[in-house]
Design an enzyme around this catalytic site. Sequence first.
Site, PDB file in Angstrom:
ATOM      1  N   TYR A 142       1.034  -1.151   0.294  1.00 21.29           N
ATOM      2  CA  TYR A 142       0.015   0.556   0.035  1.00 21.29           C
ATOM      3  C   TYR A 142       1.236   1.453  -0.193  1.00 21.29           C
ATOM      4  O   TYR A 142       0.573   2.259  -0.480  1.00 21.29           O
ATOM      5  CB  TYR A 142      -0.903   0.116   1.240  1.00 21.29           C
ATOM      6  CG  TYR A 142      -1.865  -1.296   0.828  1.00 21.29           C
ATOM      7  CD1 TYR A 142      -2.144  -1.634   0.225  1.00 21.29           C
ATOM      8  CD2 TYR A 142      -2.723  -0.704   2.642  1.00 21.29           C
ATOM      9  CE1 TYR A 142      -3.293  -2.957  -0.055  1.00 21.29           C
ATOM     10  CE2 TYR A 142      -4.075  -1.805   2.117  1.00 21.29           C
ATOM     11  CZ  TYR A 142      -3.507  -3.344   1.324  1.00 21.29           C
ATOM     12  OH  TYR A 142      -4.643  -4.346   1.111  1.00 21.29           O
ATOM     13  N   LYS A 192       3.739 -15.257   2.950  1.00 19.79           N
ATOM     14  CA  LYS A 192       3.467 -16.015   1.446  1.00 19.79           C
ATOM     15  C   LYS A 192       5.121 -16.075   1.212  1.00 19.79           C
ATOM     16  O   LYS A 192       5.979 -15.821   0.049  1.00 19.79           O
ATOM     17  CB  LYS A 192       3.090 -15.171   0.436  1.00 19.79           C
ATOM     18  CG  LYS A 192       2.752 -16.015  -0.338  1.00 19.79           C
ATOM     19  CD  LYS A 192       1.929 -16.867  -0.710  1.00 19.79           C
ATOM     20  CE  LYS A 192       1.305 -17.566  -2.263  1.00 19.79           C
ATOM     21  NZ  LYS A 192       0.259 -18.772  -1.702  1.00 19.79           N
ATOM     22  N   ASP A 224      -2.484 -18.651   2.505  1.00 20.85           N
ATOM     23  CA  ASP A 224      -3.791 -19.160   1.777  1.00 20.85           C
ATOM     24  C   ASP A 224      -4.493 -19.758   2.580  1.00 20.85           C
ATOM     25  O   ASP A 224      -5.972 -19.957   2.951  1.00 20.85           O
ATOM     26  CB  ASP A 224      -3.284 -19.501   0.371  1.00 20.85           C
ATOM     27  CG  ASP A 224      -1.918 -19.906   0.806  1.00 20.85           C
ATOM     28  OD1 ASP A 224      -1.215 -19.955   1.408  1.00 20.85           O
ATOM     29  OD2 ASP A 224      -1.446 -20.961  -0.384  1.00 20.85           O
ATOM     30  N   ASP A 248      -5.316  -6.368   6.093  1.00 19.34           N
ATOM     31  CA  ASP A 248      -6.406  -6.027   5.419  1.00 19.34           C
ATOM     32  C   ASP A 248      -7.440  -6.984   5.464  1.00 19.34           C
ATOM     33  O   ASP A 248      -8.900  -6.784   5.529  1.00 19.34           O
ATOM     34  CB  ASP A 248      -6.221  -4.738   4.500  1.00 19.34           C
ATOM     35  CG  ASP A 248      -7.054  -4.039   4.212  1.00 19.34           C
ATOM     36  OD1 ASP A 248      -8.142  -4.540   4.955  1.00 19.34           O
ATOM     37  OD2 ASP A 248      -7.022  -4.310   2.880  1.00 19.34           O
ATOM     38  N   ASP A 252     -10.400  -8.675   7.472  1.00 16.33           N
ATOM     39  CA  ASP A 252     -12.076  -8.506   7.801  1.00 16.33           C
ATOM     40  C   ASP A 252     -13.304  -9.890   7.282  1.00 16.33           C
ATOM     41  O   ASP A 252     -14.172 -10.109   7.972  1.00 16.33           O
ATOM     42  CB  ASP A 252     -12.350  -7.555   6.425  1.00 16.33           C
ATOM     43  CG  ASP A 252     -12.277  -6.661   6.451  1.00 16.33           C
ATOM     44  OD1 ASP A 252     -12.162  -5.817   7.107  1.00 16.33           O
ATOM     45  OD2 ASP A 252     -13.016  -5.628   5.171  1.00 16.33           O
TER      46      ASP A 252
END
Length: 360
Positions: A142, A192, A224, A248, A252
């Site tokens: 970001y 990852k 994942d 992020d 959620d």
Amino acid sequence: MNKKIAVIRGDGIGPEITEEALKVLNEICRKFGHSFEYTDVLMGGIAIDKAGTPLPQETIDICLNSDAVLLGAIGGPKWDSLPGNQRPEAGLLGLRGALKLFANIRPAKLLAPLASACPLKPEITSKGLDLVIVRELTGGVYFGERKTYIDENGAKTAVDSMKYSDYEIERICRTAFETARKRRCKVHSIDKANVLDSSRLWREIAHKTAELYPDVEYFDMLVDNCAMQLVRNPAQFDVIVTENMFGDILSDEASMLTGSLGMLPSASQGDGSFGLYEPIHGSAPDIAGLNQANPIATILSAAMMLRHSFDMPTEADAIERAVNTVLEKGYRTGDIMSEGEGLKLVSCSEMGGLICGEIR
Ligand code: NAD
């Protein structure tokens, strides 16, 4: 104890829910003999209207001069057509930067009285759902370099880069291990590392940091797999630490498991005990001013403030227990109301009053 709290009521339902959180904090002061000094500051849409900018310098100065910041919510359709850097959200991003808040802490806890709001099967939730996501807030993709360009074959192409330095990873990992020490002493670091260089550095630094906390159990997990494990067996998690974008998305997902946006608090922290505390939901313009909003996420954010910034665990427990008791007694705001027997619909201010009553 005396503490200074900067209060940003904000827009939409922000003023209503913040008022209830302040009522609860005042009840805590009466019961435990503390004194909290509140200073109202402007940020978001109301700051645009009154001061011509979403983040006045005075707001930053007063926040920096306080022990913690309590925020309701900001934004709304009135300001949607403004350019990005003049919108209410720019105020929040600017404030997080100015206050050097690099860690976002989001608990996701399924409270027993609301178990039916969870989309998972009861045999999964019966093992418990009580975790915290510690998300890196100021680095990663970001904030990395980005560009959109026409490549040598004439194709329109865009690139975003994910960049992390060792010190950024170490400080967020330390926040996670310190958080775990106050809970069930277990950290899962999510990356990852099978694909990304930034994740391999993340894992290397996370391992080094873990050595400093031998009392905390440590696990690596690929992102994942984590997304899958959160719905398969969320009880295995205590504290999850991860980079900005993974956090992020995973936070959620985790918040959805608890059923309602109106229930979930969050904290943004930097070095030391200072922090900014806010509900995870937005300003809910559709119900603003109707006294229908659920103030619990903001009230639980105030409890996080007491626990993390003021080192007042007993007081924080008192708020969390009071919320649970009020829900057990069947009181519900509209967003968490269901068909169940004996449930009673209450307004935003009634919910705040009931929680104060339980604390008393
Ligand atoms: P939202 O979270 O405001 O609302 C989504 C839905 O959930 C709405 O139906 C709303 O009524 C309901 N809801 C949210 N909080 C509730 C509560 N406490 N009690 C009862 N119901 C509640 O998200 P949105 O509609 O996408 O965004 C509205 C505005 O909020 C936008 O301007 C957005 O930019 C802003 N926003 C601000 C923050 C923040 O202040 N940190 C975060 C997210 C969105």
